[in-house]
Design a protein around this motif. Structure first.
Motif, short mmCIF file in Angstrom:
data_model
loop_
_atom_site.label_atom_id
_atom_site.label_comp_id
_atom_site.label_asym_id
_atom_site.label_seq_id
_atom_site.Cartn_x
_atom_site.Cartn_y
_atom_site.Cartn_z
N UNK A 150 103.11 -14.29 61.91
CA UNK A 150 101.96 -15.04 62.42
C UNK A 150 100.79 -14.92 61.44
N UNK A 151 100.09 -15.98 61.33
CA UNK A 151 98.92 -15.93 60.47
C UNK A 151 97.75 -15.26 61.20
N UNK A 152 96.71 -14.97 60.51
CA UNK A 152 95.60 -14.20 61.09
C UNK A 152 94.83 -14.98 62.14
N UNK A 153 94.80 -16.33 62.05
CA UNK A 153 94.10 -17.13 63.07
C UNK A 153 94.79 -17.01 64.43
N UNK A 154 96.10 -17.05 64.40
CA UNK A 154 96.84 -16.92 65.66
C UNK A 154 96.69 -15.53 66.25
N UNK A 155 96.70 -14.53 65.43
CA UNK A 155 96.52 -13.16 65.91
C UNK A 155 95.15 -12.99 66.57
N UNK A 156 94.13 -13.56 65.95
CA UNK A 156 92.78 -13.48 66.52
C UNK A 156 92.72 -14.21 67.85
N UNK A 157 93.35 -15.37 67.93
CA UNK A 157 93.36 -16.12 69.19
C UNK A 157 94.08 -15.34 70.29
N UNK A 158 95.18 -14.70 69.96
CA UNK A 158 95.90 -13.90 70.96
C UNK A 158 95.07 -12.71 71.43
N UNK A 159 94.37 -12.08 70.52
CA UNK A 159 93.52 -10.95 70.90
C UNK A 159 92.37 -11.43 71.78
N UNK A 160 91.77 -12.57 71.45
CA UNK A 160 90.70 -13.12 72.27
C UNK A 160 91.22 -13.49 73.66
N UNK A 161 92.41 -14.08 73.71
CA UNK A 161 93.00 -14.41 75.01
C UNK A 161 93.23 -13.16 75.83
N UNK A 162 93.74 -12.11 75.23
CA UNK A 162 93.96 -10.84 75.93
C UNK A 162 92.64 -10.25 76.43
N UNK A 163 91.63 -10.25 75.60
CA UNK A 163 90.35 -9.65 75.98
C UNK A 163 89.62 -10.44 77.06
N UNK A 164 89.78 -11.76 77.08
CA UNK A 164 89.10 -12.55 78.10
C UNK A 164 89.89 -12.67 79.40
N UNK A 165 91.20 -12.61 79.32
CA UNK A 165 91.98 -12.78 80.55
C UNK A 165 92.08 -11.48 81.35
N UNK A 166 92.04 -10.34 80.72
CA UNK A 166 92.16 -9.07 81.44
C UNK A 166 91.04 -8.87 82.46
N UNK A 167 89.77 -9.04 82.10
CA UNK A 167 88.71 -8.87 83.12
C UNK A 167 88.81 -9.90 84.24
N UNK A 168 89.21 -11.12 83.90
CA UNK A 168 89.33 -12.15 84.93
C UNK A 168 90.41 -11.75 85.93
N UNK A 169 91.54 -11.25 85.46
CA UNK A 169 92.60 -10.83 86.36
C UNK A 169 92.18 -9.62 87.20
N UNK A 170 91.45 -8.70 86.61
CA UNK A 170 90.98 -7.54 87.37
C UNK A 170 90.02 -7.95 88.47
N UNK A 171 89.12 -8.86 88.18
CA UNK A 171 88.16 -9.33 89.19
C UNK A 171 88.88 -10.11 90.28
N UNK A 172 89.78 -10.99 89.90
CA UNK A 172 90.52 -11.79 90.88
C UNK A 172 91.36 -10.90 91.78
#
Length: 67
Positions: free
Chosen positions: A1-23
């Motif tokens: 994977x290129x670095x752009x995709x890795x950054x997008x996956x990390x951002x997705x992980x960081x933003x979705x985890x708090x949303x799931x915890x709150x929900x």
């Protein structure tokens, strides 16, 4: 994977985890437990006896208890 995709996956992980915890916490706290009442009556209580003093209170009591 290129670095752009890795950054997008990390951002997705960081933003979705708090949303799931709150929900999940909102769902679990809104679940109710079973609620029931306990009535203490004397041993010599019969079906013809009344647990309250007047007719209005007896009707309200019967509606609340459900018999």
């Amino acid at each position: 994977m290129d670095w752009k995709r890795k950054i997008l996956w990390v951002l997705l992980l960081l933003t979705s985890t708090p949303i799931h915890l709150i929900y999940n916490s909102a769902v679990f706290t809104s679940m109710s437990t079973q609620d029931y009442g306990v009535i203490v009556v004397p041993k010599n209580y019969s079906e013809n006896d009344s647990l309250v003093n007047d007719v209005l209170s007896e009707d309200a009591f019967r509606d609340f208890v459900g018999f």
